[in-house]
Design a protein around this motif. Structure first.
Motif, PDB file in Angstrom:
ATOM      1  N   GLU A 402       0.836  -1.211   0.000  1.00 41.69           N
ATOM      2  CA  GLU A 402       0.000   0.000   0.000  1.00 41.69           C
ATOM      3  C   GLU A 402       0.872   1.264   0.000  1.00 41.69           C
ATOM      4  OE1 GLU A 402      -2.626   0.267   3.369  1.00 41.69           O
ATOM      5  OE2 GLU A 402      -3.408   2.189   2.714  1.00 41.69           O
ATOM      6  N   ILE A 403       1.883   1.276   0.831  1.00 42.55           N
ATOM      7  CA  ILE A 403       2.774   2.445   0.928  1.00 42.55           C
ATOM      8  C   ILE A 403       3.508   2.641  -0.404  1.00 42.55           C
ATOM      9  CG2 ILE A 403       4.857   3.338   2.065  1.00 42.55           C
ATOM     10  CD1 ILE A 403       3.993   1.540   4.535  1.00 42.55           C
ATOM     11  N   SER A 404       4.053   1.542  -0.941  1.00 42.71           N
ATOM     12  CA  SER A 404       4.849   1.653  -2.172  1.00 42.71           C
ATOM     13  C   SER A 404       3.991   2.161  -3.326  1.00 42.71           C
ATOM     14  CB  SER A 404       5.426   0.286  -2.562  1.00 42.71           C
ATOM     15  OG  SER A 404       6.160  -0.254  -1.495  1.00 42.71           O
ATOM     16  N   ILE A 405       2.784   1.623  -3.463  1.00 39.07           N
ATOM     17  CA  ILE A 405       1.936   2.030  -4.590  1.00 39.07           C
ATOM     18  C   ILE A 405       1.599   3.516  -4.468  1.00 39.07           C
ATOM     19  CG2 ILE A 405      -0.377   1.754  -5.608  1.00 39.07           C
ATOM     20  CD1 ILE A 405      -0.173  -1.230  -5.040  1.00 39.07           C
ATOM     21  N   ALA A 406       1.284   3.956  -3.264  1.00 40.06           N
ATOM     22  CA  ALA A 406       0.936   5.376  -3.088  1.00 40.06           C
ATOM     23  C   ALA A 406       2.122   6.254  -3.493  1.00 40.06           C
ATOM     24  CB  ALA A 406       0.534   5.641  -1.634  1.00 40.06           C
ATOM     25  N   ILE A 407       3.324   5.879  -3.062  1.00 41.51           N
ATOM     26  CA  ILE A 407       4.486   6.731  -3.366  1.00 41.51           C
ATOM     27  C   ILE A 407       4.779   6.725  -4.871  1.00 41.51           C
ATOM     28  CG2 ILE A 407       6.948   7.106  -2.928  1.00 41.51           C
ATOM     29  CD1 ILE A 407       6.469   5.927  -0.138  1.00 41.51           C
ATOM     30  N   VAL A 408       4.676   5.562  -5.506  1.00 44.44           N
ATOM     31  CA  VAL A 408       4.905   5.524  -6.962  1.00 44.44           C
ATOM     32  C   VAL A 408       3.911   6.467  -7.650  1.00 44.44           C
ATOM     33  CG1 VAL A 408       4.777   4.088  -9.038  1.00 44.44           C
ATOM     34  CG2 VAL A 408       5.858   3.183  -6.969  1.00 44.44           C
ATOM     35  N   ASN A 409       2.654   6.368  -7.270  1.00 47.24           N
ATOM     36  CA  ASN A 409       1.646   7.208  -7.929  1.00 47.24           C
ATOM     37  C   ASN A 409       1.884   8.700  -7.687  1.00 47.24           C
ATOM     38  OD1 ASN A 409       0.128   5.394  -9.429  1.00 47.24           O
ATOM     39  ND2 ASN A 409      -0.957   4.668  -7.605  1.00 47.24           N
ATOM     40  N   ILE A 410       2.376   9.043  -6.534  1.00 50.97           N
ATOM     41  CA  ILE A 410       2.671  10.454  -6.258  1.00 50.97           C
ATOM     42  C   ILE A 410       3.864  10.914  -7.108  1.00 50.97           C
ATOM     43  CG2 ILE A 410       3.469  12.101  -4.500  1.00 50.97           C
ATOM     44  CD1 ILE A 410       2.018  10.264  -2.416  1.00 50.97           C
ATOM     45  N   LEU A 411       4.942  10.126  -7.047  1.00 45.43           N
ATOM     46  CA  LEU A 411       6.177  10.581  -7.711  1.00 45.43           C
ATOM     47  C   LEU A 411       6.049  10.633  -9.223  1.00 45.43           C
ATOM     48  CD1 LEU A 411       9.058   8.912  -5.672  1.00 45.43           C
ATOM     49  CD2 LEU A 411       8.095  11.194  -5.450  1.00 45.43           C
ATOM     50  N   LYS A 412       5.152   9.819  -9.776  1.00 42.16           N
ATOM     51  CA  LYS A 412       4.982   9.852 -11.234  1.00 42.16           C
ATOM     52  C   LYS A 412       4.276  11.121 -11.691  1.00 42.16           C
ATOM     53  CE  LYS A 412       4.156   6.016 -13.426  1.00 42.16           C
ATOM     54  NZ  LYS A 412       4.276   4.636 -13.893  1.00 42.16           N
ATOM     55  N   ARG A 413       3.551  11.756 -10.780  1.00 47.74           N
ATOM     56  CA  ARG A 413       2.791  12.952 -11.190  1.00 47.74           C
ATOM     57  C   ARG A 413       3.326  14.259 -10.647  1.00 47.74           C
ATOM     58  NH1 ARG A 413      -0.230   8.747 -10.772  1.00 47.74           N
ATOM     59  NH2 ARG A 413      -1.928   8.275 -12.199  1.00 47.74           N
ATOM     60  N   TYR A 414       4.010  14.200  -9.491  1.00 43.54           N
ATOM     61  CA  TYR A 414       4.388  15.456  -8.820  1.00 43.54           C
ATOM     62  C   TYR A 414       5.834  15.429  -8.349  1.00 43.54           C
ATOM     63  CZ  TYR A 414      -0.685  15.800  -8.464  1.00 43.54           C
ATOM     64  OH  TYR A 414      -2.018  15.828  -8.748  1.00 43.54           O
ATOM     65  N   GLU A 415       6.381  16.650  -8.332  1.00 38.63           N
ATOM     66  CA  GLU A 415       7.629  16.848  -7.613  1.00 38.63           C
ATOM     67  C   GLU A 415       7.222  17.392  -6.249  1.00 38.63           C
ATOM     68  OE1 GLU A 415      10.805  18.643 -10.172  1.00 38.63           O
ATOM     69  OE2 GLU A 415      10.831  20.032  -8.465  1.00 38.63           O
ATOM     70  N   LEU A 416       7.751  16.798  -5.197  1.00 36.34           N
ATOM     71  CA  LEU A 416       7.353  17.185  -3.831  1.00 36.34           C
ATOM     72  C   LEU A 416       8.419  18.071  -3.215  1.00 36.34           C
ATOM     73  CD1 LEU A 416       6.518  13.670  -2.334  1.00 36.34           C
ATOM     74  CD2 LEU A 416       4.860  15.489  -2.764  1.00 36.34           C
ATOM     75  N   SER A 417       7.994  19.172  -2.593  1.00 33.53           N
ATOM     76  CA  SER A 417       9.007  19.929  -1.837  1.00 33.53           C
ATOM     77  C   SER A 417       8.392  20.542  -0.592  1.00 33.53           C
ATOM     78  CB  SER A 417       9.651  20.999  -2.718  1.00 33.53           C
ATOM     79  OG  SER A 417       8.660  21.859  -3.205  1.00 33.53           O
ATOM     80  N   LEU A 418       9.277  20.853   0.357  1.00 32.12           N
ATOM     81  CA  LEU A 418       8.834  21.501   1.592  1.00 32.12           C
ATOM     82  C   LEU A 418       8.823  22.999   1.380  1.00 32.12           C
ATOM     83  CD1 LEU A 418      10.979  19.264   3.907  1.00 32.12           C
ATOM     84  CD2 LEU A 418       8.475  19.365   3.935  1.00 32.12           C
ATOM     85  N   GLN A 419       8.116  23.692   2.235  1.00 31.15           N
ATOM     86  CA  GLN A 419       8.129  25.159   2.174  1.00 31.15           C
ATOM     87  C   GLN A 419       9.455  25.635   2.782  1.00 31.15           C
ATOM     88  OE1 GLN A 419       4.727  26.193   1.452  1.00 31.15           O
ATOM     89  NE2 GLN A 419       3.431  24.958   2.772  1.00 31.15           N
ATOM     90  N   PRO A 420       9.941  26.819   2.370  1.00 27.61           N
ATOM     91  CA  PRO A 420      11.204  27.301   2.932  1.00 27.61           C
ATOM     92  C   PRO A 420      11.139  27.344   4.466  1.00 27.61           C
ATOM     93  CG  PRO A 420      10.432  28.731   1.162  1.00 27.61           C
ATOM     94  CD  PRO A 420       9.347  27.739   1.397  1.00 27.61           C
ATOM     95  N   GLY A 421      12.145  26.786   5.113  1.00 27.50           N
ATOM     96  CA  GLY A 421      12.236  26.824   6.581  1.00 27.50           C
ATOM     97  C   GLY A 421      11.253  25.916   7.302  1.00 27.50           C
ATOM     98  N   GLN A 422      10.529  25.092   6.561  1.00 28.20           N
ATOM     99  CA  GLN A 422       9.482  24.271   7.196  1.00 28.20           C
ATOM    100  C   GLN A 422      10.081  23.209   8.138  1.00 28.20           C
ATOM    101  OE1 GLN A 422       6.900  22.499   4.291  1.00 28.20           O
ATOM    102  NE2 GLN A 422       5.747  21.302   5.781  1.00 28.20           N
ATOM    103  N   GLN A 423       9.609  23.210   9.367  1.00 27.32           N
ATOM    104  CA  GLN A 423      10.034  22.199  10.336  1.00 27.32           C
ATOM    105  C   GLN A 423       8.875  21.237  10.547  1.00 27.32           C
ATOM    106  OE1 GLN A 423      13.098  21.922  11.652  1.00 27.32           O
ATOM    107  NE2 GLN A 423      13.658  23.701  10.377  1.00 27.32           N
TER     108      GLN A 423
END
Ligand code: HEM
Length: 447
Positions: A402-423
């Protein structure tokens, strides 16, 4: 205890370490881990032990598991889960686990891939017009729908999913908190916290009751895949059939609703967070999964994506969703050179054990490649996000996929990034969760 393990400093009269545990449990257990491999903490005025060494942990979970039951934390969960397989002890546990196990072996998990892929595709497509998404609630909804659809053939309504999302964390953090209280203390006083805890349990049990009724009335076609409900209700084994009366079926339904909804969202969220923090590794994982269609694949194929698996493993090491657990001696047990009388509560922090500098180089760093190649180089109980021994997680393969499939589907469509300075400090709210996890999404050209 005749000669007792060393006491962790700063125990207060009457309340012992309770306040320290409530205020910052990760910090408390991490600093207590420095005292000794086996130390003593005070839960109120009562002694309990803390294991901070993977070898002692192995001893209680594997060869000497029979000398222990699950203990205080789990007792607090009984009002919610009854004798479901997570809490059942002895022969009942053995029979239930045996009955259910085939539904969690790899061939069965292959049958769940379609639902896991369909739900996670719908989730990621719903983000198409958004620049920032608060990820954790999204993953919570996903995991709740997936576990109930795959195991009980039930498509949950949006309002039911939201009820679980609102009430389950109250129950789980309430159980965790009560695990650090001497038996029954405060439990019967009608404080707002107690009222919220018991009313959340009652709401979730009513929801479970309604969904179990609906599933039992559901007209099943001959070609329908057997689900966990079929396994529980249609077994040929007479004893198992007697075990699984209507009350036990509800307990099992709630057990899987709880175990499936409170854990995988945290693992997906921490993996995304770490990939956002390490864009170069995110890029490498994206390259690894380019052209890979999870919906058209098998458990074996998904497990052969080495960097993706290593990232998830490292996320589970740094941020284990089930971050602290316990056991209780059923008889006198010898541990770390001390004699523990029957009824001794023993805690361990998976979070601290998995960051032990005697085992891991740079234990607090995200270094997924430590898992590539010889992943047996670490001792069995130095990495135990899914537990170990006879009470290990029945849903381990289910969760990985379940975890792997979700991550594959996310990474195939989006680049993920944090907001500047986000903790994103981890919050030990029952499960170890990223309190808030708004992440930026940049839509990629379709791959
Ligand atoms: C990342 C996700 C998950 C994590 C980290 C996790 C962790 C754990 C851990 C540590 C235990 C052992 C508890 C102990 O030793 O006292 C456990 C037991 C269990 N888990 Fe999971 N779990 C996850 C996902 C799931 C899923 C998806 C399901 C069901 C579909 C599930 C069902 C169960 C059940 C029923 C047990 C009790 C097993 C027994 O006592 O025989 N878990 N889990």
């Amino acid at each position: 205890m005749a000669v007792k393990p060393p006491l962790v400093p700063h125990a207060k009269p009457l309340i012992g370490h309770i306040l320290d545990i409530w205020q910052d449990p990760l910090k408390f257990f991490s600093s207590a881990a420095q005292v000794a491999p086996l130390s003593r903490i005070k839960i109120g005025w009562k002694d309990a032990c803390l294991i901070s060494n993977h070898e002692l942990l192995y001893q209680i979970l594997v060869p000497e598991a029979k000398k222990y039951d699950k203990g205080i934390q789990y007792e607090r969960a009984r009002a919610m889960l009854g004798n479901g397989v997570l809490l059942a002890e002895g022969d009942l546990h053995l029979r239930q686990r045996r009955l259910m196990q085939p539904m969690f072996n790899k061939p069965s998990v292959n049958d769940y891939i379609d639902a896991m892929h369909t739900y996670s595709t719908a989730m990621v497509e719903s983000w198409a017009d958004r620049d920032v998404v608060e990820l954790y609630p999204e993953f919570y909804r996903l995991a709740t729908r997936v576990v109930i659809d795959t195991l009980f053939s039930t498509k949950m309504s949006e309002s039911d999913v939201e009820l679980v999302r609102a009430k389950m964390p109250i129950v789980i953090s309430g159980i965790e908190k009560r695990g650090a209280l001497p038996p029954r203390l405060f439990d019967t006083i009608p404080t707002p916290e107690n009222r919220a805890f018991y009313s959340a349990i009652s709401d979730l049990r009513s929801l479970g009751d309604r969904l179990v009724d609906a599933r039992l009335r559901m007209k099943r076609e001959r070609e329908d895949r057997a689900d966990l409900m079929d396994v529980l209700t249609e077994t040929d084994d007479e004893v198992a059939r007697r075990d699984n009366d209507r009350a036990q079926i509800l307990n099992e339904f709630l057990t899987f609703l709880t175990a499936g909804s409170e854990t995988t969202p945290s693992a997906i969220a921490w993996s995304c967070y770490l990939l956002g923090r390490h864009p170069e590794i995110q890029e490498e994982v994206r390259a690894e999964v380019a052209g890979f269609d999870p919906g058209a694949n098998t458990v074996a194929a998904i497990q052969q994506l080495p960097l993706l698996q290593a990232v998830v493993k490292e996320a589970l090491r740094l941020y284990p969703p089930v971050w602290a657990l316990g056991r209780r001696t059923l008889q006198t047990a010898t541990l770390g050179g001390y004699e523990l009388p029957p009824g001794t509560q023993v805690f361990y922090s998976v979070y601290s054990i998995q960051r032990d500098e005697n085992v891991y180089d740079e234990p607090n760093e995200f270094r997924p490649r430590r898992w590539i190649g010889d992943d047996k180089k670490y001792p069995r109980t130095a990495f135990l996000p899914f537990g170990a021994g006879v009470r290990n997680c029945i849903g381990e393969h289910f969760a990985w996929i379940e975890i792997s499939i979700a991550i594959v589907n996310i990474l195939k469509r989006y680049e993920l990034s944090l907001q500047p300075g986000q903790q994103v400090p981890p919050a030990a709210m029952g499960a170890l969760v990223p309190g808030n996890l708004p992440m930026r999404l940049k839509r990629l050209v379709a791959q």
